[in-house]
Write an enzyme that holds these catalytic residues in place. Structure first.
Site, PDB file in Angstrom:
ATOM      1  NE  ARG A 104      -3.996   0.521   1.744  1.00 27.39           N
ATOM      2  CZ  ARG A 104      -5.250   0.601   2.202  1.00 27.39           C
ATOM      3  NH1 ARG A 104      -5.531   1.362   3.252  1.00 27.39           N
ATOM      4  NH2 ARG A 104      -6.219  -0.087   1.639  1.00 27.39           N
ATOM      5  CG  HIS A 131      -8.223   0.220  -3.265  1.00 26.85           C
ATOM      6  ND1 HIS A 131      -7.468  -0.891  -2.967  1.00 26.85           N
ATOM      7  CD2 HIS A 131      -8.914   0.513  -2.130  1.00 26.85           C
ATOM      8  CE1 HIS A 131      -7.684  -1.243  -1.714  1.00 26.85           C
ATOM      9  NE2 HIS A 131      -8.557  -0.421  -1.183  1.00 26.85           N
ATOM     10  CD  GLN A 134     -12.962  -1.718  -1.701  1.00 26.51           C
ATOM     11  OE1 GLN A 134     -12.261  -1.625  -0.718  1.00 26.51           O
ATOM     12  NE2 GLN A 134     -14.210  -2.190  -1.634  1.00 26.51           N
ATOM     13  CG  ASP A 229     -13.843   6.465  -1.571  1.00 26.83           C
ATOM     14  OD1 ASP A 229     -13.737   6.327  -0.341  1.00 26.83           O
ATOM     15  OD2 ASP A 229     -12.893   6.304  -2.364  1.00 26.83           O
ATOM     16  CB  CYS A 270     -14.384   1.291  -0.691  1.00 26.87           C
ATOM     17  SG  CYS A 270     -14.024   3.059  -0.584  1.00 26.87           S
ATOM     18  NE  ARG A 298     -10.789  -5.316  -0.190  1.00 31.47           N
ATOM     19  CZ  ARG A 298      -9.915  -4.364   0.164  1.00 31.47           C
ATOM     20  NH1 ARG A 298     -10.359  -3.239   0.684  1.00 31.47           N
ATOM     21  NH2 ARG A 298      -8.614  -4.515  -0.042  1.00 31.47           N
TER      22      ARG A 298
HETATM   23  N1   CP Z   1     -11.476  -0.100   1.697  1.00 30.66           N
HETATM   24  C1   CP Z   1     -10.244  -0.169   2.230  1.00 30.66           C
HETATM   25  O1   CP Z   1      -9.247  -0.295   1.538  1.00 30.66           O
HETATM   26  O2   CP Z   1     -10.219  -0.100   3.588  1.00 30.66           O
HETATM   27  P1   CP Z   1      -8.892   0.033   4.465  1.00 30.66           P
HETATM   28  O3   CP Z   1      -8.277   1.375   4.182  1.00 30.66           O
HETATM   29  O4   CP Z   1      -9.360  -0.095   5.894  1.00 30.66           O
HETATM   30  O5   CP Z   1      -7.949  -1.080   4.091  1.00 30.66           O
END
Ligand code: CP
Length: 335
Positions: A104, A131, A134, A229, A270, A298
Site C-alpha cells: 500500500r 485500488h 477493492q 467514497d 468501500c 474483501r
Molecule cells: N477499503 C479499504 O481499503 O479499507 P482500508 O483502508 O481499511 O484497508
C-alpha cells in the site's frame, strides 16, 4: 516463471477478470461451509503499508492464514525501504524469501518501481492512482445483490463523489466488463482525461457505457448500485473546506438522493466512511445498504486474488522426493 502482478485491472482481459471473480465465488462457497482449501500451504506474503488500513490488512492476513500460508506486516520505519536500502534491493530480497509482495503506497510510482525489481507477484493494496483489489470485491458483491435475472453487462453503477483511487479502479473494471458506469461529481472533481481515455477504450471493446456528469439526479435515476467514497484523503486536509462546499449537500448520498433511484437500488461504500459527510447514517444503515456484505467480500476476494496469482507457482514435490530429503536430513542429525 515470470511473475504476474496485480497492479491495475487494466492489465487483465474481461475473461481473466471473470475467471478471477468466479474463483472468488467458489472459494467463498467453500468458506461458508467451513472448508476453505489450504491451497497456499507454506506460502508467505510480505505486506508493506505506507498508509493505515483496517479492511485490506485484516483481509489479506486472514486470507493467507486460512489458505495455509502466512503474512508478514512490514511497517515503514521498521524496515529499510527507501531509507537505508533502495526499493529495488528491498524488492529483490523479499522476492528471495517470500512468495508474493503486497504494497500500500502513497505514490503509484513506488508500486511500479517495486514491481520492476520483484521476481514474485506484487499486489497493489492501494495507491494515489487506484485500488484494484477493492473492486474485485465490489463486482463480486454486485453479482450477489443484482436484480434477479439481470446480466452483469446490464448492471448500472453510479459513483457519486470525488474521483478517488477507488473511482478509477471501479470505472476501469466496470467498463472493461461491459457494464454501465456513471460518475456524478462537480466538474472540478471529475476524472482526468487520461483515466477517461482508458475507460472509453474499454467501452469500445466491451460494449460498456461511460457517463460523466454533474447532474446527480439524472445519474441515479436508473442506478442498480450507488457507490460513494470519502471526499478527502490523507494529504488533502488543506482542501477540506473547498471540498465540503463543492459536494455538500448536492452529492451527499442521503434519503432524498436515494429516493430518486429505483426502489431496488443498493448503496455501496468501500469504507472507511465519514458518516454524515459523503453518506448519512440513515442510508448507510438502511436495508438498501450492502456495505458490510461488501466489506466481508474483501476477505473472499483476497483469497481469490492470492490463489489466482500464487497457486500456479506453488511447488508440488512428490511424496518420494519429500521422503528422500527428510531421510537425508534425519540421517545427518542422527549420525
Ligand atoms: N477499503 C479499504 O481499503 O479499507 P482500508 O483502508 O481499511 O484497508
Amino acid at each position: 516463471m515470470t511473475p504476474k502482478h496485480f497492479i491495475t485491472v487494466q492489465d487483465f482481459t474481461k475473461a481473466e477478470l471473470l475467471d478471477l471473480i468466479a474463483l472468488t465465488r467458489l472459494i467463498k462457497e467453500a468458506d461458508k461451509q467451513g472448508c476453505t482449501p489450504r491451497l497456499l500451504e507454506g506460502a508467505s506474503l510480505a505486506m508493506i503499508f505506507e498508509e493505515p488500513s483496517t479492511r485490506t490488512r485484516v483481509s489479506f492476513e486472514v486470507a493467507m492464514a486460512e489458505l495455509g500460508g502466512h503474512a508478514l506486516y512490514l511497517k515503514p520505519g521498521e524496515i529499510h525501504l527507501g531509507v537505508r536500502e533502495s526499493l529495488g534491493d528491498t524488492a529483490q530480497v523479499l522476492s528471495r524469501m517470500c512468495d508474493a509482495i503486497f504494497l500500500r503506497a502513497l505514490k503509484h510510482e513506488t508500486m511500479e518501481g517495486l514491481a520492476a525489481y520483484a521476481t514474485v507477484p506484487v499486489i497493489n493494496g492501494l495507491t494515489d492512482y487506484n485500488h484494484p483489489t477493492q473492486v474485485v470485491c465490489d463486482v463480486t458483491t454486485m453479482l450477489e445483490h443484482r436484480p434477479a435475472g439481470k446480466a452483469l453487462e446490464d448492471l448500472r453503477v453510479t459513483f457519486v463523489g470525488d474521483a478517488t483511487n477507488v473511482l478509477s479502479s471501479l470505472m476501469f473494471i466496470s467498463t472493461r466488463l461491459g457494464m454501465h458506469f456513471t460518475h456524478a461529481a462537480p466538474k472540478a472533481y471529475q476524472p482526468p482525461d487520461a483515466w477517461l481515455a482508458l475507460a472509453e477504450a474499454n467501452c469500445a471493446e466491451s460494449g460498456g457505457a461511460l457517463t460523466i456528469t454533474d447532474d446527480v439526479a439524472a445519474a441515479v435515476q436508473d442506478a442498480d448500485f450507488i457507490y460513494t467514497d470519502l471526499w478527502w484523503w490523507v494529504g488533502q486536509e488543506d482542501e477540506i473546506p473547498d471540498r465540503y462546499a463543492a459536494f455538500m449537500p448536492t452529492y451527499q448520498v442521503n434519503r432524498d438522493l436515494l429516493a430518486k433511484a429505483p426502489a431496488h437500488c443498493k448503496v455501496m461504500h468501500c469504507l472507511p466512511a465519514s458518516r454524515g459527510v459523503e453518506a448519512t447514517d440513515e442510508v448507510l444503515d438502511s436495508p438498501q445498504s450492502i456495505i458490510f456484505d461488501q466489506a466481508e467480500n474483501r476477505l473472499h476476494a483476497e483469497k481469490g486474488i492470492l490463489t489466482w496469482l500464487l497457486y500456479p507457482r506453488m511447488p508440488r514435490p512428490s511424496e518420494a522426493l519429500k521422503a528422500y530429503h527428510q531421510g537425508r536430513i534425519e540421517d545427518f542429525l542422527n549420525r
